[in-house]
Scaffold this active site. Structure first.
Site, PDB file in Angstrom:
ATOM      1  N   LEU A  81       0.823  -1.212   0.000  1.00 54.91           N
ATOM      2  CA  LEU A  81       0.000   0.000   0.000  1.00 54.91           C
ATOM      3  C   LEU A  81       0.854   1.257   0.000  1.00 54.91           C
ATOM      4  CD1 LEU A  81      -2.691  -0.985   2.641  1.00 54.91           C
ATOM      5  CD2 LEU A  81      -2.815  -1.131   0.152  1.00 54.91           C
ATOM      6  N   LYS A 112      -3.225  -2.286  10.957  1.00 54.81           N
ATOM      7  CA  LYS A 112      -2.211  -2.870  10.070  1.00 54.81           C
ATOM      8  C   LYS A 112      -1.330  -3.769  10.921  1.00 54.81           C
ATOM      9  CE  LYS A 112       1.038  -1.643   6.452  1.00 54.81           C
ATOM     10  NZ  LYS A 112       2.117  -2.502   6.956  1.00 54.81           N
ATOM     11  N   CYS A 423      22.224  39.648   0.160  1.00 56.32           N
ATOM     12  CA  CYS A 423      22.413  41.085  -0.057  1.00 56.32           C
ATOM     13  C   CYS A 423      23.164  41.751   1.092  1.00 56.32           C
ATOM     14  CB  CYS A 423      21.067  41.767  -0.276  1.00 56.32           C
ATOM     15  SG  CYS A 423      20.075  41.841   1.229  1.00 56.32           S
TER      16      CYS A 423
HETATM   17 ZN   LIG Z   1      18.784  39.885   1.447  1.00 56.12          ZN
END
Ligand SMILES: [Zn+2]
Length: 703
Positions: A81, A112, A423
């Site tokens: 399954l 199960k 950045c």
């Molecule tokens: Zn940045």
């Protein structure tokens, strides 16, 4: 060690492990280690087929064949399954199935059992064969041993031809008792399942008989279809009436509890009734009950009750489409932390990501895992070089769970950089998470553009993350709105960018102008507005951007927070996000470019699209050049009023057949369903023929 020596050594080792495990139920190594060695041998043999042993253990991967018991071909599908690891995933299975069927469905839930999967074949009511699952097609005939089990009827009260699936297991108490009585330490089994597996394969059935194995049966396959009950509950009650042992811990799910209760009563079965909404409650209850059960279970199985629907849904290569197994434990694996990289997302959120040694987990090889944030790293005291345990839980993204062994290289707890790695503006903490707050941070900008263009949003096919990166670096895309104004001719000559690429990109951009307003709204990537929320907004009267902006300008939080499912926090976030001048510039530029900014524009577009496929029922098979993923072809059909189904039946009117369409094509031919090729389909849509990309450019479009 030479390649040949390594292959010889792995072959020898794996043979020993396989024999121990499959014949005696003893694992000499962990599953992970076993998989690792097997993968290594497979890879080596693939590279050097001339060195493969004729009896290589890799030929038996995933099979339980042994030399002791004759191999028998199964006459019914014996598949494993598909797995789920959260209640949300089970609920998703419910709703996906109901949506696919387009009507009401109910679901049975069973424990199960952690045992040995067995198929019992009866002819005219007499047990003729008991066969292990094996590889799903061929198993081992273990009839003499199974015949010693009192819970398996040797003959049935009716002369039926039937195959019955069940799980053979050993109760915990019996396992403890037998293991304690075993004087030879080496022969002690690791768990009840191992002992049961060993017993099923004992060479003398007189020995097998001393272990009190038992069985729960859960599926019946009648040779005569007319004898098959119409739903799963009646299969269970029928099996019980034939003398099979059925697990009494049955649960049943329907849209409401009363309906579920009634169906159980109709089938004459005990069991607990639940509504779909109670799934998490049910799973919690079973998780708690688990340790008190007399036998071991490793999950719960959910199955569609209606057999007609099961037949319609059918099977994938590996699993039935009508059932799913919820597993209590998510798959885990160990790996070494090689490095931690830091990603900047489109919202500015900075996420640490673990780079780990390639590791097999839940069927795929992973190399990266999420670490959430600095707090999480601190809690784990995680350092580069540590050995970690990774797991896949509810979602598809693997996560580092714990440190299993500290590094001995002297590395200390990892600290994230204080600057944005992209950045270099300072990182800001917001509620335990780290953010770069620079709107023009290149990684954020690229992320926003790629998100806007992605398959689930504006679906601009040729504009994947790598192309965005390329066009950003070339200065052509610096904002979402640039998509509609950039002069892509200037991209000519960029690596992998020919005339054809430019043409396709322009075409994709033009096509995206017809996306509905709700999609545009979600593609903007504004906090809290995903696909679903966008649709809710539109349905609740915010069916144009101007209506949204007006409410924002009035600072009318309540207009949003009063919508069911939204709340004050969401209302405030929407107001804050749409107050941004930068976002408004983008919106106005998109409006100018002709992107839909109201539901009214959607309607106009739809009227222009004729409903040429109205009344038709389409099925699809194979792969396509022009429609990748092929769900795109389904959308085209639905847009033109056609209905789509997943299998060919008497009601199907057309089969769209791409390359490699197999069984569905044969079925369509048999039923006289009209078969349509990709070229013919494109003609019907009024589009040009599928374009074949030159190799030079092809790579760009796989993104
Ligand atoms: Zn940045």
């Amino acid at each position: 060690m030479s390649i040949k020596e390594e292959i010889d050594k792995l072959t020898q080792e794996l043979k020993v492990y396989q024999d121990k495990y499959y014949k005696e139920g003893i694992s000499l190594v962990s599953d992970n280690e076993y998989d690792r060695l097997t993968d290594r041998l497979i890879a080596l043999e693939k590279e050097h087929p001339e060195l493969q042993h004729p009896d290589s253990p890799t030929k038996r991967v995933g099979s339980d064949l042994t030399n002791d018991f004759p191999e028998v071909k199964h006459t019914i599908p014996v598949l494993s399954l598909d797995k789920a690891y959260s209640d949300a995933a089970v609920l998703e299975f419910f709703s996906r199935s109901i949506q696919k069927e387009g009507g009401a469905l109910s679901f049975a839930a069973e424990e199960k059992i952690d045992g040995i999967s067995m198929v019992l074949y009866y002819e005219k009511g007499i047990l003729v064969r008991a066969v292990t699952r094996g590889n799903g097609e061929v198993g081992n005939d273990v009839t003499p041993n199974i015949m010693t089990m009192h819970s398996v009827p040797l003959s049935l009260p009716e002369p039926v031809d039937i195959a019955v699936r069940g799980e053979v297991y050993l109760e915990k108490a019996d396992f403890e008792r037998l293991n304690a009585a075993e004087a030879d330490e080496a022969k002690k089994a690791a768990n009840p399942r191992n002992l049961a597996a060993g017993t099923v394969r004992r060479q003398k059935s007189s020995e097998a008989c001393r272990v009190p194995l038992t069985i729960f049966c859960y599926e019946g396959f009648w040779s005569n279809k007319a004898e098959t009950p119409s739903d799963h509950l009646h299969i269970l009650s029928y099996l019980r009436s034939l003398g099979f042992r059925i697990n009494p811990h049955l649960a049943f799910f329907d849209s409401d509890k009363e309906k579920a209760r009634k169906k159980l009563d109709d089938a004459g079965l005990e069991g607990e009734a639940y509504s779909f909404e109670e799934i998490d409650e049910f799973i919690k209850k079973k998780t708690a009950e688990r340790k008190n059960l007399p036998y071991e279970i490793d999950g719960l199985v959910f199955k569609i009750n209606e057999l007609g629907v099961r037949e319609k849904f059918g099977y994938t290569e590996h699993h039935p489409r009508w059932a799913i197994a919820y597993k209590f434990e998510a798959p885990q694996a160990e790996a070494k932390l090689l490095d931690i990289t830091v990603q900047v997302g489109r919202t500015g959120r900075i996420t640490p990501v673990a780079e780990i040694t390639p590791t097999k987990l839940g069927g795929s090889t992973i190399r990266r895992a999420t670490l959430h944030n600095q707090e999480y790293i601190d809690e784990l005291e995680l350092a580069i070089g540590d050995t970690v345990s990774v797991s896949k839980r509810g979602d598809v993204i693997p996560a580092v769970e714990s440190v299993t062994e500290k590094n001995n290289e002297g590395n200390t707890t990892y600290k994230m950089p204080l600057d944005c790695p992209c950045c270099h503006s300072p990182v800001v903490q917001v509620g335990g998470l780290q953010y770069c707050q620079n709107y023009d941070c290149p990684d954020q900008v690229k992320g926003r553009i790629a998100y806007f263009a992605s398959v689930d949003e504006m679906d601009i096919v040729t504009l994947g993350p790598k192309t965005v990166e390329l066009l950003y670096n070339a200065g052509l895309l610096r904002n979402i709105e640039d998509i509609y104004t950039a002069d892509f001719q200037k991209a000519a000559g960029l690596p992998g960018f020919g005339d054809k690429s430019i043409e396709l990109l322009q075409k994709g951009v033009k096509e995206s102008l017809s996306r509905p307003f709700a999609t545009v709204l979600s593609a903007l990537g504004v906090a809290d507005i995903g696909k679903k929320s966008a649709e809710i907004l539109v349905k609740n009267g915010f069916d144009s951007i101007d209506k949204i902006l007006n409410a924002v300008d009035r600072n009318d939080t309540e207009a949003f927070s009063s919508i069911a499912g939204f709340g004050t926090v969401t209302g405030e976030r929407i107001i804050r996000a749409f107050s941004s001048e930068r976002l408004r510039e983008t919106i106005e530029a998109l409006r100018k470019a002709g992107v839909h900014m109201s539901a009214e524009e959607d309607e106009k577009d739809e009227e222009e699209n004729e409903q040429v496929f109205a009344g038709q029922v389409w099925c699809i098979t194979g792969s396509f050049q022009h429609f990748n993923p092929r769900t795109k072809a389904l959308k085209e059909i639905e847009k033109r009023g056609g209905r789509t189904v997943s299998s060919v039946t008497g009601k199907t009117t057309h089969l769209l057949s791409g390359e490699g369409g197999g069984s569905k094509r044969a079925e369509a031919e048999r039923l006289g369903v009209k078969i349509v090729s990709e070229d013919e389909f494109l003609e019907m849509l009024g589009q040009e023929k599928a374009e074949t990309e030159s190799d030079e450019n092809g790579q760009m479009f796989l993104l």
